[in-house]
Design a protein around this motif. Structure first.
Motif, PDB file in Angstrom:
ATOM      1  N   ARG A  64     -20.536   1.597   8.565  1.00  0.00           N
ATOM      2  CA  ARG A  64     -19.625   2.037   7.512  1.00  0.00           C
ATOM      3  C   ARG A  64     -19.002   3.385   7.854  1.00  0.00           C
ATOM      4  NH1 ARG A  64     -22.466   2.975   2.223  1.00  0.00           N
ATOM      5  NH2 ARG A  64     -21.453   4.957   1.875  1.00  0.00           N
ATOM      6  N   ILE A  65     -19.791   4.309   8.375  1.00  0.00           N
ATOM      7  CA  ILE A  65     -19.281   5.639   8.718  1.00  0.00           C
ATOM      8  C   ILE A  65     -18.317   5.553   9.900  1.00  0.00           C
ATOM      9  CG2 ILE A  65     -19.931   7.922   9.598  1.00  0.00           C
ATOM     10  CD1 ILE A  65     -22.543   7.600   7.917  1.00  0.00           C
ATOM     11  N   ARG A  66     -18.638   4.760  10.892  1.00  0.00           N
ATOM     12  CA  ARG A  66     -17.732   4.620  12.044  1.00  0.00           C
ATOM     13  C   ARG A  66     -16.382   4.042  11.604  1.00  0.00           C
ATOM     14  NH1 ARG A  66     -19.890   1.385  16.532  1.00  0.00           N
ATOM     15  NH2 ARG A  66     -18.384   2.505  17.807  1.00  0.00           N
ATOM     16  N   GLU A  67     -16.406   3.053  10.718  1.00  0.00           N
ATOM     17  CA  GLU A  67     -15.158   2.476  10.203  1.00  0.00           C
ATOM     18  C   GLU A  67     -14.403   3.501   9.365  1.00  0.00           C
ATOM     19  OE1 GLU A  67     -11.962   0.301   9.745  1.00  0.00           O
ATOM     20  OE2 GLU A  67     -13.595  -0.232  11.112  1.00  0.00           O
ATOM     21  N   LEU A  68     -15.124   4.280   8.565  1.00  0.00           N
ATOM     22  CA  LEU A  68     -14.496   5.324   7.767  1.00  0.00           C
ATOM     23  C   LEU A  68     -13.857   6.391   8.664  1.00  0.00           C
ATOM     24  CD1 LEU A  68     -13.860   6.448   4.973  1.00  0.00           C
ATOM     25  CD2 LEU A  68     -16.145   7.459   4.937  1.00  0.00           C
ATOM     26  N   ALA A  69     -14.470   6.678   9.791  1.00  0.00           N
ATOM     27  CA  ALA A  69     -13.886   7.629  10.742  1.00  0.00           C
ATOM     28  C   ALA A  69     -12.549   7.105  11.265  1.00  0.00           C
ATOM     29  CB  ALA A  69     -14.854   7.891  11.890  1.00  0.00           C
ATOM     30  N   ILE A  70     -12.497   5.830  11.600  1.00  0.00           N
ATOM     31  CA  ILE A  70     -11.246   5.229  12.081  1.00  0.00           C
ATOM     32  C   ILE A  70     -10.203   5.213  10.975  1.00  0.00           C
ATOM     33  CG2 ILE A  70     -10.199   3.072  12.886  1.00  0.00           C
ATOM     34  CD1 ILE A  70     -12.830   2.598  14.477  1.00  0.00           C
ATOM     35  N   GLN A  71     -10.605   4.849   9.762  1.00  0.00           N
ATOM     36  CA  GLN A  71      -9.669   4.842   8.635  1.00  0.00           C
ATOM     37  C   GLN A  71      -9.120   6.246   8.364  1.00  0.00           C
ATOM     38  OE1 GLN A  71     -11.784   3.139   5.336  1.00  0.00           O
ATOM     39  NE2 GLN A  71     -11.717   1.063   6.168  1.00  0.00           N
ATOM     40  N   THR A  72      -9.980   7.235   8.419  1.00  0.00           N
ATOM     41  CA  THR A  72      -9.549   8.626   8.208  1.00  0.00           C
ATOM     42  C   THR A  72      -8.541   9.031   9.273  1.00  0.00           C
ATOM     43  OG1 THR A  72     -11.684   9.163   7.193  1.00  0.00           O
ATOM     44  CG2 THR A  72     -10.351  11.016   7.993  1.00  0.00           C
ATOM     45  N   PHE A  73      -8.817   8.693  10.514  1.00  0.00           N
ATOM     46  CA  PHE A  73      -7.917   8.966  11.640  1.00  0.00           C
ATOM     47  C   PHE A  73      -6.532   8.375  11.357  1.00  0.00           C
ATOM     48  CE2 PHE A  73      -6.205   8.041  15.874  1.00  0.00           C
ATOM     49  CZ  PHE A  73      -6.543   9.165  16.616  1.00  0.00           C
ATOM     50  N   ARG A  74      -6.511   7.122  10.911  1.00  0.00           N
ATOM     51  CA  ARG A  74      -5.231   6.440  10.634  1.00  0.00           C
ATOM     52  C   ARG A  74      -4.512   7.048   9.437  1.00  0.00           C
ATOM     53  NH1 ARG A  74      -7.837   0.768  11.957  1.00  0.00           N
ATOM     54  NH2 ARG A  74      -7.011   0.497  14.052  1.00  0.00           N
TER      55      ARG A  74
END
Length: 147
Positions: A64-74
């Motif tokens: 979940r955190i890794r996906e949130l990191a990618i979403q934040t980046f985008r």
């Protein structure tokens, strides 16, 4: 878990094909002499904090955190690289900051996280250089079309 939660860091990388990926998570553990991840612990004292990779989190929370990191980046329209930092308390995850120009010193977390994820610093630099060259070419082509 430490009082107040845990600080987690995730390196995010965009390649020349605009594919975005997240590193393994790192858990910041300040040394006893600092008590928390202070300026000195972060930038001056090489022994000011330890980075535990992978972070001591359940796999579902890690994903979940890794996906949130990618979403934040985008969402922030980042390009190339960023380190997204989080505070985690139980199952609660809070984005702390997006570092859009993370360091590359001998104590910097960004390259350490990629190294632990199987991407040595020399290869990391190659990915970043290819991304920059591709971006420059696209920008130059766009500028020529406008003229």
């Amino acid at each position: 878990m430490r009082r107040g939660g845990t600080e987690i860091e995730c390196s995010v990388l965009e390649d020349a094909n605009a594919d975005i990926r997240a590193s393994q998570l790192g858990e910041i553990v300040p040394s006893g002499k600092h008590g928390f991840y202070s300026y000195d612990a972060k930038y001056i004292d090489g022994d000011g904090a330890a980075l535990h990779v992978p972070a001591n989190l359940p796999s579902a929370l890690t994903d979940r955190i890794r996906e949130l990191a990618i979403q934040t980046f985008r969402v922030l329209c980042c390009e190339g690289l960023a380190r997204i930092d989080f505070f985690v308390s139980g199952e609660q995850v809070f984005v702390n900051e997006a570092n859009t120009l993370p360091g590359f010193t001998n104590i910097s977390m960004y390259p350490k996280l990629w190294e632990a994820s199987g991407l040595p610093q020399s290869e990391l630099m190659n990915v970043l250089i290819r991304h920059a060259l591709t971006r420059h070419q696209a920008t130059t082509t766009l500028a020529l079309r406008r003229d």
